[in-house]
Design a protein around this motif. Structure first.
Motif, mmCIF file in Angstrom:
data_model
loop_
_atom_site.group_PDB
_atom_site.id
_atom_site.type_symbol
_atom_site.label_atom_id
_atom_site.label_comp_id
_atom_site.label_asym_id
_atom_site.label_seq_id
_atom_site.Cartn_x
_atom_site.Cartn_y
_atom_site.Cartn_z
ATOM 1 N N GLY A 10 0.809 -1.218 0.000
ATOM 2 C CA GLY A 10 0.000 0.000 0.000
ATOM 3 C C GLY A 10 0.839 1.263 0.000
ATOM 4 N N PRO A 11 1.786 1.397 0.934
ATOM 5 C CA PRO A 11 2.649 2.579 0.922
ATOM 6 C C PRO A 11 3.457 2.739 -0.361
ATOM 7 C CG PRO A 11 2.774 1.480 3.048
ATOM 8 C CD PRO A 11 1.977 0.581 2.149
ATOM 9 N N VAL A 12 3.943 1.627 -0.913
ATOM 10 C CA VAL A 12 4.718 1.725 -2.153
ATOM 11 C C VAL A 12 3.819 2.180 -3.303
ATOM 12 C CG1 VAL A 12 5.955 0.379 -3.900
ATOM 13 C CG2 VAL A 12 6.510 0.102 -1.487
ATOM 14 N N LEU A 13 2.583 1.694 -3.323
ATOM 15 C CA LEU A 13 1.635 2.156 -4.335
ATOM 16 C C LEU A 13 1.417 3.659 -4.205
ATOM 17 C CD1 LEU A 13 -0.391 1.609 -6.604
ATOM 18 C CD2 LEU A 13 -2.102 1.097 -4.844
ATOM 19 N N ILE A 14 1.250 4.104 -2.981
ATOM 20 C CA ILE A 14 1.080 5.547 -2.750
ATOM 21 C C ILE A 14 2.324 6.305 -3.195
ATOM 22 C CG2 ILE A 14 0.857 7.309 -0.951
ATOM 23 C CD1 ILE A 14 -0.939 5.375 0.562
ATOM 24 N N SER A 54 4.491 5.368 -5.503
ATOM 25 C CA SER A 54 4.539 5.345 -6.971
ATOM 26 C C SER A 54 3.584 6.378 -7.565
ATOM 27 C CB SER A 54 4.188 3.946 -7.488
ATOM 28 O OG SER A 54 5.111 2.990 -7.031
ATOM 29 N N ILE A 55 2.404 6.467 -6.974
ATOM 30 C CA ILE A 55 1.454 7.478 -7.432
ATOM 31 C C ILE A 55 2.052 8.867 -7.249
ATOM 32 C CG2 ILE A 55 -0.800 8.533 -7.008
ATOM 33 C CD1 ILE A 55 -1.811 5.764 -6.167
ATOM 34 N N SER A 56 2.714 9.073 -6.103
ATOM 35 C CA SER A 56 3.312 10.374 -5.818
ATOM 36 C C SER A 56 4.401 10.721 -6.827
ATOM 37 C CB SER A 56 3.892 10.381 -4.403
ATOM 38 O OG SER A 56 2.889 10.127 -3.440
ATOM 39 N N LEU A 57 5.204 9.731 -7.211
ATOM 40 C CA LEU A 57 6.289 9.976 -8.144
ATOM 41 C C LEU A 57 5.788 10.340 -9.535
ATOM 42 C CD1 LEU A 57 8.768 7.107 -7.182
ATOM 43 C CD2 LEU A 57 9.056 9.542 -6.752
ATOM 44 N N TRP A 58 4.678 9.731 -9.942
ATOM 45 C CA TRP A 58 4.207 9.907 -11.310
ATOM 46 C C TRP A 58 2.958 10.761 -11.424
ATOM 47 C CZ3 TRP A 58 7.269 8.646 -15.232
ATOM 48 C CH2 TRP A 58 8.342 7.789 -14.942
ATOM 49 N N LEU A 59 2.365 11.101 -10.297
ATOM 50 C CA LEU A 59 1.170 11.935 -10.313
ATOM 51 C C LEU A 59 1.400 13.298 -10.968
ATOM 52 C CD1 LEU A 59 -1.800 11.972 -9.448
ATOM 53 C CD2 LEU A 59 -1.074 12.925 -7.244
ATOM 54 N N PRO A 60 2.581 13.931 -10.791
ATOM 55 C CA PRO A 60 2.772 15.230 -11.443
ATOM 56 C C PRO A 60 2.505 15.216 -12.940
ATOM 57 C CG PRO A 60 4.496 14.889 -9.821
ATOM 58 C CD PRO A 60 3.711 13.604 -9.895
ATOM 59 N N HIS A 75 3.893 12.440 1.601
ATOM 60 C CA HIS A 75 4.303 12.741 0.228
ATOM 61 C C HIS A 75 3.091 12.758 -0.699
ATOM 62 C CE1 HIS A 75 7.292 11.616 -3.249
ATOM 63 N NE2 HIS A 75 6.688 12.764 -3.448
ATOM 64 N N PHE A 76 2.281 11.733 -0.584
ATOM 65 C CA PHE A 76 1.101 11.598 -1.441
ATOM 66 C C PHE A 76 0.125 12.759 -1.240
ATOM 67 C CE2 PHE A 76 -3.296 9.988 -1.792
ATOM 68 C CZ PHE A 76 -3.311 9.691 -3.150
ATOM 69 N N LEU A 77 -0.164 13.072 0.002
ATOM 70 C CA LEU A 77 -1.152 14.128 0.276
ATOM 71 C C LEU A 77 -0.676 15.490 -0.218
ATOM 72 C CD1 LEU A 77 -2.323 13.107 3.860
ATOM 73 C CD2 LEU A 77 -3.590 12.853 1.707
ATOM 74 N N ILE A 78 0.607 15.765 -0.057
ATOM 75 C CA ILE A 78 1.137 17.044 -0.535
ATOM 76 C C ILE A 78 1.001 17.153 -2.051
ATOM 77 C CG2 ILE A 78 3.255 18.391 -0.834
ATOM 78 C CD1 ILE A 78 4.090 17.469 1.957
ATOM 79 N N LEU A 79 1.347 16.073 -2.758
ATOM 80 C CA LEU A 79 1.271 16.135 -4.217
ATOM 81 C C LEU A 79 -0.163 16.150 -4.714
ATOM 82 C CD1 LEU A 79 4.236 13.867 -5.357
ATOM 83 C CD2 LEU A 79 4.120 16.338 -5.140
ATOM 84 N N VAL A 80 -1.052 15.419 -4.046
ATOM 85 C CA VAL A 80 -2.462 15.438 -4.443
ATOM 86 C C VAL A 80 -3.029 16.854 -4.348
ATOM 87 C CG1 VAL A 80 -4.784 14.735 -3.716
ATOM 88 C CG2 VAL A 80 -2.986 13.019 -3.965
ATOM 89 N N SER A 81 -2.524 17.629 -3.382
ATOM 90 C CA SER A 81 -3.023 18.996 -3.223
ATOM 91 C C SER A 81 -2.772 19.840 -4.467
ATOM 92 C CB SER A 81 -2.373 19.645 -2.001
ATOM 93 O OG SER A 81 -0.985 19.867 -2.219
ATOM 94 N N PHE A 82 -1.763 19.473 -5.267
ATOM 95 C CA PHE A 82 -1.479 20.237 -6.488
ATOM 96 C C PHE A 82 -2.557 20.032 -7.550
ATOM 97 C CE2 PHE A 82 2.579 20.616 -4.473
ATOM 98 C CZ PHE A 82 3.104 21.801 -4.961
ATOM 99 N N TYR A 83 -3.369 19.000 -7.389
ATOM 100 C CA TYR A 83 -4.484 18.808 -8.309
ATOM 101 C C TYR A 83 -5.445 19.993 -8.257
ATOM 102 C CZ TYR A 83 -8.702 16.729 -10.330
ATOM 103 O OH TYR A 83 -9.819 16.482 -11.081
ATOM 104 N N PHE A 84 -5.508 20.638 -7.095
ATOM 105 C CA PHE A 84 -6.453 21.734 -6.901
ATOM 106 C C PHE A 84 -5.829 23.102 -7.170
ATOM 107 C CE2 PHE A 84 -7.529 18.190 -4.098
ATOM 108 C CZ PHE A 84 -8.829 17.925 -4.511
ATOM 109 N N VAL A 85 -4.552 23.098 -7.582
ATOM 110 C CA VAL A 85 -3.873 24.357 -7.881
ATOM 111 C C VAL A 85 -4.149 24.755 -9.323
ATOM 112 C CG1 VAL A 85 -1.629 25.501 -8.106
ATOM 113 C CG2 VAL A 85 -2.052 23.930 -6.199
ATOM 114 N N GLU A 86 -4.665 25.933 -9.511
ATOM 115 C CA GLU A 86 -4.928 26.437 -10.861
ATOM 116 C C GLU A 86 -4.161 27.741 -11.040
ATOM 117 O OE1 GLU A 86 -9.038 26.677 -11.811
ATOM 118 O OE2 GLU A 86 -9.461 24.588 -11.269
ATOM 119 N N THR A 87 -3.058 27.672 -11.770
ATOM 120 C CA THR A 87 -2.207 28.830 -12.003
ATOM 121 C C THR A 87 -1.441 28.588 -13.295
ATOM 122 O OG1 THR A 87 -0.491 30.217 -11.023
ATOM 123 C CG2 THR A 87 -0.318 27.852 -10.640
ATOM 124 N N ASP A 88 -0.582 29.546 -13.674
ATOM 125 C CA ASP A 88 0.241 29.316 -14.856
ATOM 126 C C ASP A 88 1.243 28.218 -14.570
ATOM 127 O OD1 ASP A 88 3.154 30.762 -14.342
ATOM 128 O OD2 ASP A 88 1.507 31.677 -13.199
#
Length: 431
Positions: free
Chosen positions: A228-232, A234-240, A373-386
């Motif tokens: 589970g943590p490794v899946l999270i 991996s998602i964090s690494l490639w979510l950007p 790590h995962f939660l911080i990167l997921v928060s960027f989904y809600f960022v709308e900027t240049d």
């Protein structure tokens, strides 16, 4: 402080073998990327980047992390059982995912409205995970028996197959040629791995189903506490890449994907070599009751020196060299790369040591860090900027995350060594 990293044991020799193989493999990838950048468009790179993100998220957990346990047992027969278990679990989960992908293609209930689904390429994600999982399990067996040369050759075969397939299909006019080449190259290395395992006699005297179930229960900590943590992670690494593709477009994703690959290659070479050998080295030290902090210290120091040199090279030479190699059409990638290099270097310095948490079975600590790590990167989904503002924020967040895990690894190594010292002191007092 004396750098015991460079002592007369086999550690440096094994790192050199793995590093040399990775240099050749990634050198092939780098040379292929020059040709691919002239064959495919930035939009094609963007679609491939999303595909690679999905495969890179699923593949590390396709064996439920039983493959990562292969180097750990003291006895070879137990490690062999883990190898067989890893392959069977990989085949079972990949088959399930293939069925889900077929269902999605017919209904679009899970993933629709993207080029991957429209071009019926989503099914290749679990196919890739199947062949990669089989190769990866065998690679861990090679690490266990310290056949680092064979492990390196497999990596070269993999890179060669991917490069030749992608270039050939691109020249044939397939806009999705990089995807098909990527899958094809991994099919080739999987077949070679199966052939090697047969020659090594792995498939003779197979364990019984009862023995495999006992092995799965004994190492249940890996699927239940690590997968589970490794899946999270991996998602964090490639979510950007996925978020960038969602907020912006395929072209921006392509510019980002290419420069991320190019900048990561040199440091990835050293990082993977160190991580692979460090994993087995730390496991041996734990089995032998030796201290871990000296090795962790010296790895971080060596990586830090290399990282600082990399920063200097990028700032003084990256722009003219990159544009000369890839062409003016990829100029946006330069601006992205000059920002991204900071988090890439910080990651290189500290992430190889994360294998310590697996060796010490501190999986809850690893899970906590990966969750943050995962939660911080997921928060960027809600960022709308240049995009440039988005990228600067992303790099800052990732740098802080990797500094955090470096501190955690160091303190865990120190705590382990203190426990060894205290145990030895108690034994002496009893005597």
């Amino acid at each position: 402080m004396r750098l015991t990293f460079f002592n007369k044991d086999d550690f440096l020799k094994n790192v050199t073998v793995v590093f040399s193989g990775n240099v050749m493999a990634q050198g092939i990838t780098f040379l292929a990327s020059i040709a691919l950048a002239r064959i495919f468009t930035s939009e094609d790179f963007g679609v491939f980047g999303v595909f690679m993100s999905f495969t890179s998220i699923i593949s590390p957990v396709i064996a439920l992390r039983y493959d990562n346990a292969i180097p750990l047992p003291a006895h070879a027969d137990k490690a062999k059982k883990l190898l067989i278990v890893s392959i069977l679990v990989t085949a079972s989960l990949a088959s399930l995912l293939i069925l889900l992908a077929i269902l999605n293609q017919n209904t679009g209930w899970l993933f629709s409205g993207h080029n991957l689904n429209e071009n019926r390429l989503l099914i290749l994600v679990p196919v890739f995970s199947l062949v990669w999982g089989m190769y990866h399990a065998w690679d861990f067996w090679l690490v266990r028996i310290k056949k680092f040369g064979k492990s390196s050759w497999l990596k070269i075969i993999q890179s060669s197959g991917v490069a030749l397939g992608s270039i050939g299909l691109g020249l044939a006019g397939m806009s999705t040629g990089m995807i098909w080449g990527y899958v094809g190259g991994n099919i080739v290395v999987s077949l070679v791995s199966i052939s090697q395992s047969i020659r090594h006699g792995i498939w003779k005297d197979l364990p019984s189903w009862k023995e495999m179930k006992e092995t799965m229960r004994e190492f249940a900590i890996f699927p239940f506490q690590q997968a589970g943590p490794v899946l999270i992670n991996s998602i964090s690494l490639w979510l950007p890449i996925i978020i960038i593709n969602f907020h912006y477009d395929d072209a921006t994703t392509g510019y980002y994907s290419l420069v991320r690959q190019v900048l990561s290659i040199p440091l990835f070479l050293a990082s993977m070599a160190v991580s692979k050998v460090l994993f087995q080295d730390l496991a041996d030290k734990v089995n032998q009751g030796k201290n871990l902090t000296p090795r962790i210290n010296n790895v971080m120091i060596a990586n830090g020196v290399i990282g600082v040199l990399a920063l200097g090279v990028v700032f003084f030479a990256f722009e003219p060299v990159f544009l000369w190699i890839y062409g003016a059409d990829w100029e946006p990638s330069v601006a992205f790369g000059l920002i991204m290099i900071f988090s890439i270097v910080v990651k290189f310095i500290f992430v190889p040591g994360v294998v310590l948490l697996t060796v010490l079975k501190k999986l809850k600590i690893a899970a906590l860090w990966q969750g943050v790590h995962f939660l911080i990167l997921v928060s960027f989904y809600f960022v709308e900027t240049d995009f440039m503002t988005f990228l600067k924020g992303l790099v800052l967040a990732e740098s802080v995350i990797y500094l955090l895990i470096g501190g955690i690894v160091w303190f865990q190594a120190r705590a382990y060594d203190r426990n060894l010292t205290n145990a030895a002191t108690r034994e002496n007092d009893i005597d």
